[in-house]
Each structure stands twice: as structure tokens, then as C-alpha cells.
Motif scaffolding. Structure first.
Motif, PDB file in Angstrom:
ATOM      1  N   UNK A 248       8.562 -11.375   6.109  1.00  0.00           N
ATOM      2  CA  UNK A 248       8.691 -10.771   4.795  1.00  0.00           C
ATOM      3  C   UNK A 248       7.297 -10.675   4.204  1.00  0.00           C
ATOM      4  N   UNK A 249       6.971  -9.522   3.665  1.00  0.00           N
ATOM      5  CA  UNK A 249       5.651  -9.340   3.086  1.00  0.00           C
ATOM      6  C   UNK A 249       5.680  -8.233   2.050  1.00  0.00           C
ATOM      7  N   UNK A 250       4.506  -7.927   1.509  1.00  0.00           N
ATOM      8  CA  UNK A 250       4.414  -6.871   0.516  1.00  0.00           C
ATOM      9  C   UNK A 250       3.028  -6.257   0.554  1.00  0.00           C
ATOM     10  N   UNK A 251       2.947  -5.061  -0.002  1.00  0.00           N
ATOM     11  CA  UNK A 251       1.677  -4.348  -0.081  1.00  0.00           C
ATOM     12  C   UNK A 251       1.466  -3.915  -1.526  1.00  0.00           C
ATOM     13  N   UNK A 252       0.213  -3.950  -1.971  1.00  0.00           N
ATOM     14  CA  UNK A 252      -0.135  -3.480  -3.313  1.00  0.00           C
ATOM     15  C   UNK A 252      -1.355  -2.574  -3.199  1.00  0.00           C
ATOM     16  N   UNK A 253      -1.480  -1.656  -4.131  1.00  0.00           N
ATOM     17  CA  UNK A 253      -2.637  -0.770  -4.136  1.00  0.00           C
ATOM     18  C   UNK A 253      -2.275   0.638  -4.536  1.00  0.00           C
ATOM     19  N   UNK A 254      -3.013   1.587  -3.994  1.00  0.00           N
ATOM     20  CA  UNK A 254      -2.879   2.991  -4.303  1.00  0.00           C
ATOM     21  C   UNK A 254      -1.444   3.473  -4.079  1.00  0.00           C
TER      22      UNK A 254
ATOM     23  N   UNK B   6       2.927   4.455   3.446  1.00  0.00           N
ATOM     24  CA  UNK B   6       3.302   3.269   4.213  1.00  0.00           C
ATOM     25  C   UNK B   6       4.822   3.112   4.233  1.00  0.00           C
ATOM     26  N   UNK B   7       5.442   3.316   3.085  1.00  0.00           N
ATOM     27  CA  UNK B   7       6.896   3.199   2.985  1.00  0.00           C
ATOM     28  C   UNK B   7       7.592   4.190   3.915  1.00  0.00           C
ATOM     29  N   UNK B   8       7.102   5.422   3.983  1.00  0.00           N
ATOM     30  CA  UNK B   8       7.749   6.412   4.855  1.00  0.00           C
ATOM     31  C   UNK B   8       7.574   6.048   6.330  1.00  0.00           C
TER      32      UNK B   8
ATOM     33  N   UNK C 200      12.789  -2.374  10.743  1.00  0.00           N
ATOM     34  CA  UNK C 200      14.069  -2.699  10.145  1.00  0.00           C
ATOM     35  C   UNK C 200      13.755  -3.651   8.996  1.00  0.00           C
ATOM     36  N   UNK C 201      14.317  -3.406   7.855  1.00  0.00           N
ATOM     37  CA  UNK C 201      13.994  -4.269   6.719  1.00  0.00           C
ATOM     38  C   UNK C 201      14.637  -5.635   6.871  1.00  0.00           C
ATOM     39  N   UNK C 202      14.083  -6.568   6.157  1.00  0.00           N
ATOM     40  CA  UNK C 202      14.609  -7.937   6.175  1.00  0.00           C
ATOM     41  C   UNK C 202      16.006  -7.961   5.531  1.00  0.00           C
ATOM     42  N   UNK C 203      16.795  -8.919   5.949  1.00  0.00           N
ATOM     43  CA  UNK C 203      18.122  -9.172   5.397  1.00  0.00           C
ATOM     44  C   UNK C 203      18.015  -9.223   3.870  1.00  0.00           C
ATOM     45  N   UNK C 204      18.892  -8.500   3.170  1.00  0.00           N
ATOM     46  CA  UNK C 204      18.812  -8.360   1.700  1.00  0.00           C
ATOM     47  C   UNK C 204      18.652  -9.699   0.967  1.00  0.00           C
ATOM     48  N   UNK C 205      19.450 -10.733   1.288  1.00  0.00           N
ATOM     49  CA  UNK C 205      19.246 -11.998   0.579  1.00  0.00           C
ATOM     50  C   UNK C 205      17.824 -12.552   0.744  1.00  0.00           C
TER      51      UNK C 205
END
Length: 168
Positions: free
Chosen positions: A21-27, A34-36, A43-48
Motif C-alpha cells: 500500500x502506498x501513495x503518490x503526491x505531486x503534479x 500514473x493513475x491511468x 490490482x488495487x489493495x483490498x478495500x479495507x
């Protein structure tokens, strides 16, 4: 902010190794790009787990995790010190670092060849990772994790002491 993004992981900062699990910040435009890409590739992490990450970040923003960080740093420093003492006692070179939950050490002085890790696993059930899995293949470097409980760390140190005694 116009030309880059920064990426972070929950693995080390919040004791969640393996969760991915991670995150990105910036422009904003770069984040959208990046999201596209990530939508197609990952595959995204399990919602919980994602909700847990949100809660953790909100608590961090509110300053509610300072006690957690202090305690966490203290626990890891104590574990690292146990390995430092062991390595000094056995004249084993090690990387003196406190910014991670891994301990790096070099077995060149006590073992010839790269089968140290295999022998340690076969004899004592301790799995260590060769340094060349992460960087250059400088002979003899190994990485061991200290992210397990103190009981398991202490048991592993006892087994490592027993194993090192056999090598002498």
C-alpha cells in the motif's frame, strides 16, 4: 510540483511490510497519468486495507502518531543493537544503520563461499537474503529482517550464535 511526483509506501513507516500500500503526491497531471497506468497494470489493495491507510494518514496529519513513531524507533533500535553486539563479538562486519528494519552483515571473514545462507537455513531454519539480490554482488553480504516479534528475534539470535559456534 510542476515536473515530478513523490511516492511513499506504508511498509516501513507504518509497519506494514508485504501489504503493498502506498501513495503518490505531486503534479496533478502526472498523478492522473500514473493513475491511468496503474489502473491497467496493477490490482488495487483490498478495500479495507485502503481504508486503513486513509485512517493512518489522517491520524498522522493530526499528529496522533508521534507516540507510535517514538516507540517503534525504540523497538527497532533495541533489535538492531542485539545484532550489533553479536556481530562485534564474532568480528563480523556490518552496516551500521538505524534507518531500516533490516540488518546488513558480511560473512567473508568467517565463511568462504556463498553457501553461508543455505547452511544457516538448513541447520537453523533462518532465512537470510544475499546482498546481490538488491545491489552489486559484493561477496559475503547478507540481509536479515528485524520486523518480527522480539521473541522470534531473540530465538533467531540464539540460533545464529549456535550456528556461528559451529563455524569456528
Amino acid at each position: 510540483m510542476d515536473c515530478c511526483i513523490e511516492m511513499y509506501s506504508f511498509s516501513k513507516s507504518f509497519n506494514l511490510p508485504g501489504i503493498r500500500l502506498g501513495y503518490a503526491i505531486g503534479n496533478r497531471k502526472l498523478i492522473e497519468n500514473l493513475k491511468s497506468i496503474k489502473t491497467v497494470v496493477d490490482v488495487s489493495a483490498f478495500k479495507p486495507i485502503q481504508y486503513l491507510g486513509k485512517e493512518i494518514l489522517e491520524k498522522d496529519i493530526r499528529g496522533e502518531l508521534e507516540h507510535f513513531y517514538s516507540r517503534n524507533n525504540s523497538v527497532y533500535a533495541q533489535r538492531i543493537n542485539k545484532f550489533r553486539e553479536l556481530f562485534r563479538l564474532h568480528n563480523i562486519e556490518f552496516y551500521n544503520n538505524i534507518a531500516t528494519y533490516y540488518v546488513w552483515f558480511n560473512t567473508k571473514r568467517i565463511s568462504d563461499g556463498g553457501n553461508f545462507g543455505e547452511q544457516l537455513f538448513d541447520d537453523e531454519g533462518i532465512l537470510i537474503v544475499p546482498g546481490c539480490e538488491f545491489n552489486s554482488c559484493d561477496e559475503g553480504w547478507w540481509r536479515i529482517s528485524i520486523s518480527r516479534s522480539d521473541d522470534i528475534i531473540d530465538e533467531s539470535i540464539d540460533k545464529l550464535i549456535r550456528f556461528l559456534a559451529k563455524l569456528r
